[in-house]
Design a protein around this motif. Structure first.
Motif, PDB file in Angstrom:
ATOM      1  N   ALA A 349      51.961   3.092  -4.438  1.00  0.00           N
ATOM      2  CA  ALA A 349      51.681   4.052  -3.371  1.00  0.00           C
ATOM      3  C   ALA A 349      51.908   5.467  -3.897  1.00  0.00           C
ATOM      4  N   LEU A 350      50.887   6.264  -3.888  1.00  0.00           N
ATOM      5  CA  LEU A 350      50.968   7.631  -4.404  1.00  0.00           C
ATOM      6  C   LEU A 350      51.482   8.553  -3.298  1.00  0.00           C
ATOM      7  N   VAL A 351      52.745   8.321  -2.912  1.00  0.00           N
ATOM      8  CA  VAL A 351      53.361   9.079  -1.824  1.00  0.00           C
ATOM      9  C   VAL A 351      54.766   9.506  -2.230  1.00  0.00           C
ATOM     10  N   ASP A 356      54.336  11.061   2.487  1.00  0.00           N
ATOM     11  CA  ASP A 356      53.201  11.988   2.404  1.00  0.00           C
ATOM     12  C   ASP A 356      52.499  11.841   1.059  1.00  0.00           C
ATOM     13  N   SER A 357      51.195  12.012   1.077  1.00  0.00           N
ATOM     14  CA  SER A 357      50.393  11.835  -0.134  1.00  0.00           C
ATOM     15  C   SER A 357      50.782  12.841  -1.205  1.00  0.00           C
ATOM     16  N   VAL A 359      48.684  13.385  -3.616  1.00  0.00           N
ATOM     17  CA  VAL A 359      47.388  13.912  -4.052  1.00  0.00           C
ATOM     18  C   VAL A 359      46.997  15.043  -3.110  1.00  0.00           C
ATOM     19  N   PRO A 366      47.819  17.666   1.446  1.00  0.00           N
ATOM     20  CA  PRO A 366      47.763  16.240   1.097  1.00  0.00           C
ATOM     21  C   PRO A 366      46.474  15.605   1.593  1.00  0.00           C
ATOM     22  N   THR A 368      44.378  11.742   2.017  1.00  0.00           N
ATOM     23  CA  THR A 368      44.670  10.311   2.102  1.00  0.00           C
ATOM     24  C   THR A 368      43.434   9.429   2.113  1.00  0.00           C
ATOM     25  N   THR A 370      40.196   7.508   0.879  1.00  0.00           N
ATOM     26  CA  THR A 370      39.958   6.896  -0.433  1.00  0.00           C
ATOM     27  C   THR A 370      39.041   7.739  -1.316  1.00  0.00           C
ATOM     28  N   VAL A 373      40.842  11.049  -2.492  1.00  0.00           N
ATOM     29  CA  VAL A 373      41.922  10.744  -3.431  1.00  0.00           C
ATOM     30  C   VAL A 373      41.347  10.410  -4.801  1.00  0.00           C
ATOM     31  N   THR A 398      45.866   6.275  -0.597  1.00  0.00           N
ATOM     32  CA  THR A 398      46.994   6.509  -1.497  1.00  0.00           C
ATOM     33  C   THR A 398      47.569   5.209  -2.060  1.00  0.00           C
TER      34      THR A 398
END
Length: 424
Positions: A349-351, A356-357, A359, A366, A368, A370, A373, A398
């Motif tokens: 999970a890129l959080v 929170d994202s 990315v 941020p 989210t 697809t 991202v 994410t």
């Protein structure tokens, strides 16, 4: 980075295994098994005559996976192993059989399979090609992203309310894409629930041999020993060697054909469901001529008879994979949430710690979804990702699949990108 093929570790097989493969070739040829002979005059180096099945390979797989007791033949053990030349063809042949079964059990309704909450996207393609449907089971307490008995029951109700026919459950152990491994006890509960609900259970073990425990804690002998014979004869195992070694390209379906298993009526006669599936699989295999070639069959036979087992047969290839997986455990999991560590893959999970994202768009906000991202990671970090949306509709952008089937250098690069994401 890579898509997760084991050859992307950049390492070869154990040289001792390569020697073993040539030893068993000589032994089988001396014993009269001509298909393993080297044939210099043929373009591929093996006899070009038609060889539909390889009996030595069938016996080797059934014994190595403990589908039957040592010293028994497949006929004595009431088990079947049918090999084809690739994993996708094995899945296609199995789904072809399920389509035919659905036409007999529920004419006019669409046969539907229950999949893991996160399931490899190729299953959807194979289902569609065979006029079947698939639904992702819900996540249940204590079940992670794997299919559970509770999730199966809820999914069957959903399928029936939609007017479709619940046909089978399909679970991957360990998971692709999350890397989680469903405990054997949970699989036992699932198998019993499948038998109760009269749906077949397919257990995909393509990634089992490369998991840390390998075949040492396999669910196959556990289920065989703990299920009633009639429920064990409701289970289908699908496996392949490609995820362990990159070659040989052989895959198979294995199943009990005990006459006490669930049955259906075909042309006025009663036949067990597994016998029906095996027969339809063979028909599909013959129609598309997907028999394994002798060299691939030899490699697979050697792999499943190697006395030091599959991890050792892989040698440097497995060692590099383990080193990369170790970095995921020690470093990646310290930066972002990671789920699963039992196969090539894990879910990342890129959080941040607040969920929170990590990315951001060009304005530092941020993102989210697809598509965004993926675009930002590719443009800003030259990182191509496999979003979990490929494995379940609606998964957050994410949540991605990561692979340890690569070099430690690539994992270090990934760690560097994660650290930059955190600092930004």
């Amino acid at each position: 980075f890579t898509a997760g093929d084991i050859a992307d570790t950049g390492q070869g097989m154990n040289p001792l295994f390569i020697e073993w493969m040539q030893q068993v070739r000589g032994k089988k040829i001396k014993a009269g098994y001509a298909p393993f002979s080297i044939s210099p005059g043929d373009i591929h180096g093996f006899p070009s005559n038609y060889q539909p099945d390889h009996a030595p390979l069938i016996a080797a797989k059934l014994h190595n996976y403990e589908m039957m007791d040592d010293g028994r033949t497949p006929e004595e053990g009431n088990v079947i192993c049918n090999n084809v030349s690739s994993g996708r063809l094995a899945i296609d042949g199995l789904f072809y059989g399920f389509r035919r079964m659905s036409q007999l059990e529920a004419p006019g309704k669409t046969g539907t399979g229950v999949l893991d909450p996160l399931a490899w996207g190729g299953l959807r393609d194979a289902l569609e090609q065979n006029d079947l449907k698939g639904v992702n089971a819900p996540v249940t307490d204590g079940g992670g992203f794997g299919l559970t008995a509770e999730g199966l029951e809820e999914s069957i109700s959903f399928i029936e309310q939609a007017g479709d026919h619940p046909l089978f459950a399909y679970t991957i152990v360990p998971s692709n894409p999350s890397g989680e491994r469903t405990p054997n006890e949970k699989l036992l509960e699932l198998a019993l629930k499948c038998y109760e609900k009269r749906v077949s259970l397919v257990i995909d073990v393509f990634y089992l041999a490369i998991s840390p425990e390998g075949l040492g804690n396999s669910p196959i002998p556990y289920l065989r020993q703990n299920l009633p014979p009639e429920a064990w004869a409701n289970v289908v195992i699908i496996e392949g060697d490609t995820k362990a070694v990159g070659f040989p390209r052989t895959s198979s379906v294995m199943m009990s054909v005990d006459p006490r298993g669930p049955a259906l009526r075909v042309d006025g006669k009663t036949i067990t469901k597994n016998n029906f599936l095996a027969d339809q699989f063979q028909r599909r295999k013959a129609a598309v001529n997907s028999y394994p070639d002798p060299t691939s069959a030899l490699g697979s036979f050697a792999l499943h008879t190697y006395q030091n087992r599959i991890h050792e047969a892989m040698g440097p290839r497995y060692a590099m994979h383990e080193s990369s997986r170790g970095l995921f455990r020690e470093r990646v999991a310290q930066i972002v949430p990671v789920v699963g560590d039992n196969t090539l893959y894990s879910a990342v999970a890129l959080v941040d710690e607040n969920g929170d994202s990590l990315v951001k768009d060009r304005d530092g906000r941020p993102v989210t979804d697809t598509e965004t991202v993926g675009k930002r990671l590719l443009l800003d970090y030259q990182l191509a990702i496999a979003p979990m949306a490929l494995f379940r509709d609606g998964a957050p952008g994410t949540l991605v699949r990561a692979t340890a089937a690569t070099t430690t250098e690539n994992v270090q690069r990934f760690i560097g990108i994660l650290e930059r994401l955190r600092s930004s």
